[in-house]
Enzyme design. Structure first.
Site, short mmCIF file in Angstrom:
data_model
loop_
_atom_site.label_atom_id
_atom_site.label_comp_id
_atom_site.label_asym_id
_atom_site.label_seq_id
_atom_site.Cartn_x
_atom_site.Cartn_y
_atom_site.Cartn_z
N GLY A 25 4.63 -0.85 2.62
CA GLY A 25 5.65 -1.55 1.84
C GLY A 25 5.97 -2.61 2.34
O GLY A 25 4.92 -3.65 2.36
N SER A 26 7.07 -3.02 2.80
CA SER A 26 7.61 -4.15 3.40
C SER A 26 6.79 -4.41 4.77
O SER A 26 6.98 -5.47 5.14
CB SER A 26 9.11 -4.03 3.66
N GLU A 84 0.92 -1.09 0.03
CA GLU A 84 0.00 0.00 -0.07
C GLU A 84 1.00 1.31 -0.04
O GLU A 84 2.12 1.20 0.43
CB GLU A 84 -1.03 -0.07 1.14
N LEU A 95 31.63 -2.67 -19.97
CA LEU A 95 32.41 -3.36 -20.97
C LEU A 95 31.79 -3.28 -22.56
O LEU A 95 32.46 -3.59 -23.27
CB LEU A 95 32.44 -4.88 -20.59
N HIS A 96 30.55 -3.03 -22.57
CA HIS A 96 29.88 -3.00 -24.00
C HIS A 96 30.09 -1.67 -24.25
O HIS A 96 29.74 -1.33 -25.69
CB HIS A 96 28.39 -3.36 -23.72
N GLU A 138 8.96 -16.68 -2.65
CA GLU A 138 9.05 -15.57 -3.51
C GLU A 138 10.65 -14.92 -3.55
O GLU A 138 11.10 -14.45 -4.52
CB GLU A 138 8.04 -14.40 -3.25
N ARG A 139 10.94 -14.75 -2.08
CA ARG A 139 12.46 -14.04 -2.09
C ARG A 139 13.54 -15.16 -2.71
O ARG A 139 14.46 -14.41 -3.21
CB ARG A 139 12.59 -13.76 -0.75
N GLU A 170 17.31 -3.81 2.75
CA GLU A 170 17.49 -3.29 4.07
C GLU A 170 16.85 -4.10 5.11
O GLU A 170 17.01 -4.30 6.21
CB GLU A 170 17.35 -1.87 4.28
N GLY A 209 29.70 2.25 -25.52
CA GLY A 209 28.67 2.87 -25.83
C GLY A 209 27.42 2.04 -26.40
O GLY A 209 26.13 2.36 -25.89
#
Length: 370
Positions: free
Chosen positions: A126-127, A122, A327-328, A232-233, A357, A330
């Site tokens: 949240g958590s 909501e 490393l790619h 889920e985690r 956290e 641009g």
């Protein structure tokens, strides 16, 4: 100890790999632009029995294998969120064994006929699940629901929403789960990543919900939510290291083919060492997360270890996708580059399912440090 062959589900891996390359990869960029995946994809996944893994057949290890293979074959964590939202929408229903709810919601979702979602978060909670304010007041053979939910994955397309509501006293003891089908409004939200996964804000204004849609017992919803949070985690941890592995694979290919100063980029020691460091981070996260998944699969209580797995995998993913973009060069910053999508998608993994956290705080409490 985990033995390697637990994860050598060769036929499953090949099935998932073929499905991903044939049904997902050619269309993923278009779904990203459209902001959602088509319902037909759910039906195709159901026909190959992928949506039933962990429910009608298979176990958590099979789910881990499937998640690894979809992402490492060219899918994405956003695609996983869109296609497999039933993984968080129906476990509570399946666990409580209410045959009416299973027949009306869980099985149609497994068949790809209905899309479900889970609404817990909501604007002010949240958590902190115990702080939710959306209320459900009993009125005869119905509940009347008022409140709002936000950041709801697949909430815009959902045919039903397994919703956390307050039916009793303040705190975790007053929370229940209700399956809500209609009568509420939806607003589609724009996000940094996971563009192919629709996310919504839901508003409930005196929505009448049949009392028979109660999942489990009244005021016992918090325990159901917490139990399923573990799966889920750990799944998000799998998404994290699998995303990192895909980004590494793409980067190895790029550095082998990209020439600078007369030689392949990978021939520079600074590059080869960086790739080795990326591989190390991934392997450590993968090995630990797989062990935790096996323990959950055996029915063990390993809340602390789940927190460790998620945080370690998320950190590894964050560092690896950042290095992949670097490393790619641009090209890594271009929307046409796959690593650019993984870079954006990876950011939510340390927030969704419990922020990093919060995982650290929960682990500290479980260890008696707080």
């Amino acid at each position: 100890m985990i033995t390697k062959d637990l994860y050598e589900r060769k036929e499953l891996r090949q099935l998932v790999r073929d499905f991903t390359r044939n049904e997902i990869v050619p269309h993923l960029s278009e779904w990203e632009r459209q902001g959602e995946v088509p319902r037909e994809l759910h039906q195709k996944a159901a026909k190959t029995d992928l949506l039933g893994i962990g429910f009608e057949h298979g176990d958590l290890i099979d789910s881990v294998v499937m998640t690894e293979e979809i992402i490492q074959s060219g899918g994405s964590s956003g695609l996983m969120a869109a296609l497999f939202t039933l993984g968080i929408a129906i476990p509570h229903i399946w666990q409580t064994g209410n045959q009416d709810l299973i027949e009306r919601f869980a099985k149609p979702a497994i068949r790809g006929e209905k899309i479900g979602s889970l609404a817990v978060t909501e604007p002010g909670a949240g958590s902190d699940v115990a702080a939710i304010r959306t209320t459900a007041v009993k009125d005869g053979d119905h509940y009347v629901v008022n409140g709002e939910k936000t950041f709801i994955t697949s909430g815009y397309r959902a045919d039903f929403v397994t919703t956390a509501v307050r039916t009793g006293q303040p705190g975790y003891k007053g929370i229940s789960l209700l399956v809500i089908e209609d009568g509420f409004t939806k607003k589609k939200l724009d996000k940094m990543g996971w563009h192919c996964s629709d996310t919504a804000e839901l508003h409930f204004d005196n929505v009448r919900v049949p009392a028979k849609n109660l999942v489990g017992e009244e005021n016992q919803g918090f325990a159901l939510i917490m139990q399923q949070f573990q799966v889920e985690r750990v799944t998000m941890a799998v998404e994290a290291y699998a995303t990192a592995q895909r980004a590494l694979d793409l980067t190895v290919e790029w550095t082998r083919n990209r020439e600078t100063f007369g030689k392949a980029l990978i021939k520079n020691q600074v590059v080869s060492h960086k790739l080795a460091e990326m591989a190390q981070k991934i392997d450590l996260a993968r090995t630990y997360t797989r062990e935790v998944a096996a323990r959950i699969n055996r029915g063990e209580d390993c809340v602390t270890e789940v927190c460790f797995a998620k945080n370690a995998a998320v950190q590894a993913c964050s560092e690896v996708v950042d290095a992949a973009v670097q490393l790619h060069g641009g090209m890594g910053y271009m929307r046409e580059s796959e690593v650019e999508r993984h870079y954006r998608d990876a950011r939510i993994l340390g927030i969704g399912g419990g922020a990093s956290e919060v995982m650290t705080e929960l682990a500290a409490r479980r260890l008696g440090f707080a």
